[in-house]
Design a protein around this motif. Structure first.
Motif, PDB file in Angstrom:
ATOM      1  N   THR A  37      -4.178   4.689   1.666  1.00 36.96           N
ATOM      2  CA  THR A  37      -4.722   5.111   2.959  1.00 36.96           C
ATOM      3  C   THR A  37      -4.905   6.628   3.031  1.00 36.96           C
ATOM      4  O   THR A  37      -4.209   7.327   3.768  1.00 36.96           O
ATOM      5  CB  THR A  37      -3.796   4.635   4.096  1.00 36.96           C
ATOM      6  N   ASP A  38      -5.881   7.133   2.283  1.00 39.17           N
ATOM      7  CA  ASP A  38      -6.154   8.575   2.347  1.00 39.17           C
ATOM      8  C   ASP A  38      -6.656   8.976   3.732  1.00 39.17           C
ATOM      9  O   ASP A  38      -6.377  10.081   4.210  1.00 39.17           O
ATOM     10  CB  ASP A  38      -7.146   9.000   1.261  1.00 39.17           C
ATOM     11  N   ASP A  39      -7.356   8.069   4.414  1.00 41.57           N
ATOM     12  CA  ASP A  39      -7.826   8.363   5.769  1.00 41.57           C
ATOM     13  C   ASP A  39      -6.658   8.506   6.744  1.00 41.57           C
ATOM     14  O   ASP A  39      -6.633   9.404   7.588  1.00 41.57           O
ATOM     15  CB  ASP A  39      -8.802   7.287   6.258  1.00 41.57           C
ATOM     16  N   GLU A  40      -5.650   7.643   6.609  1.00 40.77           N
ATOM     17  CA  GLU A  40      -4.477   7.722   7.482  1.00 40.77           C
ATOM     18  C   GLU A  40      -3.767   9.062   7.317  1.00 40.77           C
ATOM     19  O   GLU A  40      -3.416   9.723   8.304  1.00 40.77           O
ATOM     20  CB  GLU A  40      -3.509   6.585   7.163  1.00 40.77           C
ATOM     21  N   LYS A  41      -3.524   9.474   6.074  1.00 38.89           N
ATOM     22  CA  LYS A  41      -2.793  10.718   5.856  1.00 38.89           C
ATOM     23  C   LYS A  41      -3.583  11.920   6.370  1.00 38.89           C
ATOM     24  O   LYS A  41      -3.006  12.874   6.905  1.00 38.89           O
ATOM     25  CB  LYS A  41      -2.470  10.886   4.369  1.00 38.89           C
ATOM     26  N   PHE A  42      -4.894  11.881   6.226  1.00 41.84           N
ATOM     27  CA  PHE A  42      -5.709  12.970   6.764  1.00 41.84           C
ATOM     28  C   PHE A  42      -5.601  13.032   8.288  1.00 41.84           C
ATOM     29  O   PHE A  42      -5.487  14.118   8.872  1.00 41.84           O
ATOM     30  CB  PHE A  42      -7.172  12.790   6.353  1.00 41.84           C
ATOM     31  N   LEU A  43      -5.582  11.869   8.926  1.00 39.38           N
ATOM     32  CA  LEU A  43      -5.512  11.825  10.392  1.00 39.38           C
ATOM     33  C   LEU A  43      -4.148  12.270  10.926  1.00 39.38           C
ATOM     34  O   LEU A  43      -4.069  12.912  11.973  1.00 39.38           O
ATOM     35  CB  LEU A  43      -5.801  10.405  10.886  1.00 39.38           C
ATOM     36  N   PHE A  44      -3.090  11.945  10.189  1.00 41.67           N
ATOM     37  CA  PHE A  44      -1.749  12.188  10.713  1.00 41.67           C
ATOM     38  C   PHE A  44      -1.115  13.480  10.220  1.00 41.67           C
ATOM     39  O   PHE A  44      -0.152  13.950  10.818  1.00 41.67           O
ATOM     40  CB  PHE A  44      -0.835  11.004  10.373  1.00 41.67           C
ATOM     41  N   LYS A  45      -1.617  14.038   9.141  1.00 37.67           N
ATOM     42  CA  LYS A  45      -1.052  15.275   8.600  1.00 37.67           C
ATOM     43  C   LYS A  45      -2.017  16.426   8.877  1.00 37.67           C
ATOM     44  O   LYS A  45      -3.070  16.536   8.251  1.00 37.67           O
ATOM     45  CB  LYS A  45      -0.813  15.141   7.093  1.00 37.67           C
ATOM     46  N   GLU A  46      -1.643  17.270   9.822  1.00 36.98           N
ATOM     47  CA  GLU A  46      -2.534  18.326  10.289  1.00 36.98           C
ATOM     48  C   GLU A  46      -2.994  19.259   9.167  1.00 36.98           C
ATOM     49  O   GLU A  46      -4.130  19.724   9.151  1.00 36.98           O
ATOM     50  CB  GLU A  46      -1.842  19.149  11.380  1.00 36.98           C
ATOM     51  N   LYS A  47      -2.133  19.535   8.204  1.00 37.96           N
ATOM     52  CA  LYS A  47      -2.450  20.546   7.199  1.00 37.96           C
ATOM     53  C   LYS A  47      -3.252  19.997   6.021  1.00 37.96           C
ATOM     54  O   LYS A  47      -3.752  20.761   5.198  1.00 37.96           O
ATOM     55  CB  LYS A  47      -1.153  21.179   6.682  1.00 37.96           C
ATOM     56  N   LEU A  48      -3.378  18.679   5.921  1.00 31.30           N
ATOM     57  CA  LEU A  48      -4.085  18.101   4.782  1.00 31.30           C
ATOM     58  C   LEU A  48      -5.589  18.086   5.005  1.00 31.30           C
ATOM     59  O   LEU A  48      -6.063  17.742   6.091  1.00 31.30           O
ATOM     60  CB  LEU A  48      -3.590  16.678   4.518  1.00 31.30           C
ATOM     61  N   LYS A  49      -6.338  18.421   3.971  1.00 27.95           N
ATOM     62  CA  LYS A  49      -7.798  18.357   4.018  1.00 27.95           C
ATOM     63  C   LYS A  49      -8.250  17.052   3.358  1.00 27.95           C
ATOM     64  O   LYS A  49      -7.565  16.496   2.498  1.00 27.95           O
ATOM     65  CB  LYS A  49      -8.408  19.558   3.286  1.00 27.95           C
ATOM     66  N   GLN A  50      -9.439  16.575   3.732  1.00 25.87           N
ATOM     67  CA  GLN A  50      -9.914  15.300   3.225  1.00 25.87           C
ATOM     68  C   GLN A  50      -9.991  15.278   1.706  1.00 25.87           C
ATOM     69  O   GLN A  50      -9.543  14.329   1.065  1.00 25.87           O
ATOM     70  CB  GLN A  50     -11.290  14.973   3.828  1.00 25.87           C
ATOM     71  N   VAL A  51     -10.579  16.320   1.126  1.00 30.84           N
ATOM     72  CA  VAL A  51     -10.744  16.335  -0.327  1.00 30.84           C
ATOM     73  C   VAL A  51      -9.393  16.368  -1.035  1.00 30.84           C
ATOM     74  O   VAL A  51      -9.218  15.787  -2.113  1.00 30.84           O
ATOM     75  CB  VAL A  51     -11.632  17.527  -0.757  1.00 30.84           C
TER      76      VAL A  51
ATOM     77  N   GLY B  92       0.815  -1.219   0.000  1.00 25.22           N
ATOM     78  CA  GLY B  92       0.000   0.000   0.000  1.00 25.22           C
ATOM     79  C   GLY B  92       0.840   1.257   0.000  1.00 25.22           C
ATOM     80  O   GLY B  92       2.068   1.217  -0.055  1.00 25.22           O
ATOM     81  N   ARG B  93       0.123   2.369   0.083  1.00 23.96           N
ATOM     82  CA  ARG B  93       0.775   3.677   0.087  1.00 23.96           C
ATOM     83  C   ARG B  93      -0.100   4.681   0.814  1.00 23.96           C
ATOM     84  O   ARG B  93      -1.333   4.681   0.662  1.00 23.96           O
ATOM     85  CB  ARG B  93       1.033   4.142  -1.344  1.00 23.96           C
ATOM     86  N   GLY B  94       0.535   5.553   1.592  1.00 21.23           N
ATOM     87  CA  GLY B  94      -0.152   6.680   2.194  1.00 21.23           C
ATOM     88  C   GLY B  94       0.035   7.895   1.308  1.00 21.23           C
ATOM     89  O   GLY B  94       1.149   8.427   1.223  1.00 21.23           O
ATOM     90  N   PRO B  95      -1.001   8.356   0.599  1.00 20.77           N
ATOM     91  CA  PRO B  95      -0.839   9.431  -0.387  1.00 20.77           C
ATOM     92  C   PRO B  95      -0.701  10.806   0.259  1.00 20.77           C
ATOM     93  O   PRO B  95      -1.647  11.337   0.822  1.00 20.77           O
ATOM     94  CB  PRO B  95      -2.132   9.342  -1.208  1.00 20.77           C
TER      95      PRO B  95
END
Length: 445
Positions: free
Chosen positions: A146-160, A111-114
């Motif tokens: 894992t778009d959900d993971e990156k959203f949870l762990f990266k404060e500046k990233l937005k879901q969209v 997998g990959r965390g985008p």
């Protein structure tokens, strides 16, 4: 003559010097979200010590004997990344060879965390290797984005934003050349709301109940300030290694409540970078406690692709000059390698001719060792560089040529990937594979 420095300023400088922090040595720190090389007492960044990581985490180093068995069982010469130690460590690879030898299937999973809209060459390595493994073993593969993971762990990233990264990265991954007939790629936020994730969700909930907050904190270094989504995410990445999470790829009903007991017995093999191992230690320690016990997933661990700056660096999406991106132009690749690639050569041409260079620390040579398949050619480069016959400029030119060709080939394939192709790969469906064409029969069989 210059004016003397005012006394007040001089005093301030002395005070600042006296209180300046003294560099301290610290050990390397490696986990799924943070990778820091060790430093010595002078603050110099050291190379990653992979044997120390293996010993600390109790993984098994890949040996020539294991590679000989790999070739004997599969009929394929080990990939150059196995031969040259880029994939250096494993957990239970022998078990997968046993299963394949008997003619039974196993599941490949990676997998990959985008976190950016384009992958760099370091990101492509697990996928290039996984494709090769799938071609060798002819088995089903799932790839988790894992778009959900990156959203949870990266404060500046937005879901969209991170969802679009996932779509772009999925197209990058498709460009590697995976066979759509035996590959299912999924973006978490899509799959988890698709109606096909019932068994995945049941596995995840059951696994969450088995794991305590203390276990998750111990594995990943979380504390009381970590958001609850980050704590919960670990279970999702763990059960992604269970074949029973994907009944539809085996032609089984995904709408039933009861999960497949036979699928729960299927082995999984995960090629990944070594920093992802903590996730799978967690699943290996607890998968036997499931209602339908699952086998411990096997793993193949890769080293980090060295940053252009050299020892102790890892290619980073946050530092464009540390990495060659799959979207870079030939001119950008040339400039990055010529201007930023750490050299193992001497300071002057005369010294280099006299003393020779060190290919072991030369980034251009290291990149050639990743992407040049010809063992003899690579050995010749190393020998001529050590003798001073081959210059740093020559080594960088060879590196520029091979990396430009690699990225150009990828970009041509990437242009051909359409939204329809993406939909094909991400649609839950039954997969097709053949496995070992010449299994070894059991005694008495």
């Amino acid at each position: 003559m210059a004016d003397a420095e005012p006394p007040a300023v001089a005093a301030l400088s002395l005070a600042e010097t006296a209180t300046a922090p003294v560099p301290r040595a610290h050990e390397q720190e490696i986990n799924p979200w943070d990778v820091q090389a060790a430093t010595d007492e002078q603050g110099n960044v050291l190379e990653f010590d992979y044997e120390a990581i293996s010993a600390k985490w109790n993984t098994t180093l890949i040996t020539p004997a294991l590679l000989e068995r790999f070739e004997r069982v599969t009929g394929h010469k080990p990939h150059r990344w196995l031969r040259r130690g880029l994939f250096f460590s494993h957990r239970d690879l022998e078990r997968c060879l046993d299963i394949y030898e008997r003619g039974e299937p196993f599941l490949l999973y990676t997998g990959r965390g985008p976190s950016s809209d384009s992958m760099h060459i370091g990101h492509t390595i697990p996928f290039e290797f996984t494709k090769w493994m799938q071609d060798v073993f002819d088995v089903p593969l799932v790839i988790m984005l894992t778009d959900d993971e990156k959203f949870l762990f990266k404060e500046k990233l937005k879901q969209v934003e991170v969802y679009q990264f996932a779509r772009d990265n999925a197209k990058d991954i498709i460009s590697i050349g995976f066979d759509v007939r035996k590959t299912f790629i999924y973006i978490d936020s899509e799959f988890f709301t698709s109606g096909y994730n019932r068994h995945f969700s049941l596995n995840s909930t059951e696994f969450e109940k088995l794991i305590t907050n203390n276990q998750v904190r111990g594995a990943f270094g979380f504390d009381g300030s970590t958001n609850i989504g980050s704590n919960a995410f670990a279970a999702k990445q763990c059960v992604a290694a269970f074949a029973s999470s994907y009944p539809f790829i085996f032609g089984l009903d995904h709408t039933t409540y009861n999960r497949s007991k036979p699928l729960s017995k299927m082995q999984c093999l995960i090629p990944c970078a070594i920093d992802q191992d903590p996730y799978f230690r967690l699943v290996r320690d607890n998968c036997s406690r499931m209602a339908h016990p699952h086998p411990k997933p096997a793993l193949l661990h890769s080293k980090f692709l060295t940053s252009l700056q050299g020892a102790g660096g890892k290619m980073s999406a946050s530092n464009p000059n540390s990495a060659i991106y799959m979207s870079d132009t030939p001119n950008q690749i040339k400039k990055k390698i010529n201007n930023h690639a750490f050299s193992g050569g001497q300071e002057t041409l005369e010294l280099h001719r006299e003393l020779g260079g060190n290919p072991d620390i030369d980034v251009a040579f290291q990149y050639l060792s990743y992407f040049e398949d010809d063992d003899e050619k690579l050995a010749r480069f190393a020998e001529e560089y050590r003798k001073g016959v081959m210059l740093t400029g020559d080594m960088k030119k060879e590196c520029v040529d091979i990396m430009t060709a690699y990225v150009k080939g990828f970009q041509e394939k990437r242009k051909a990937v359409t939204d329809e192709d993406l939909l094909q790969f991400t649609t839950p469906r039954k997969l097709e594979w053949k496995g070992n064409p010449n299994p070894v029969k059991k005694e008495g069989g």
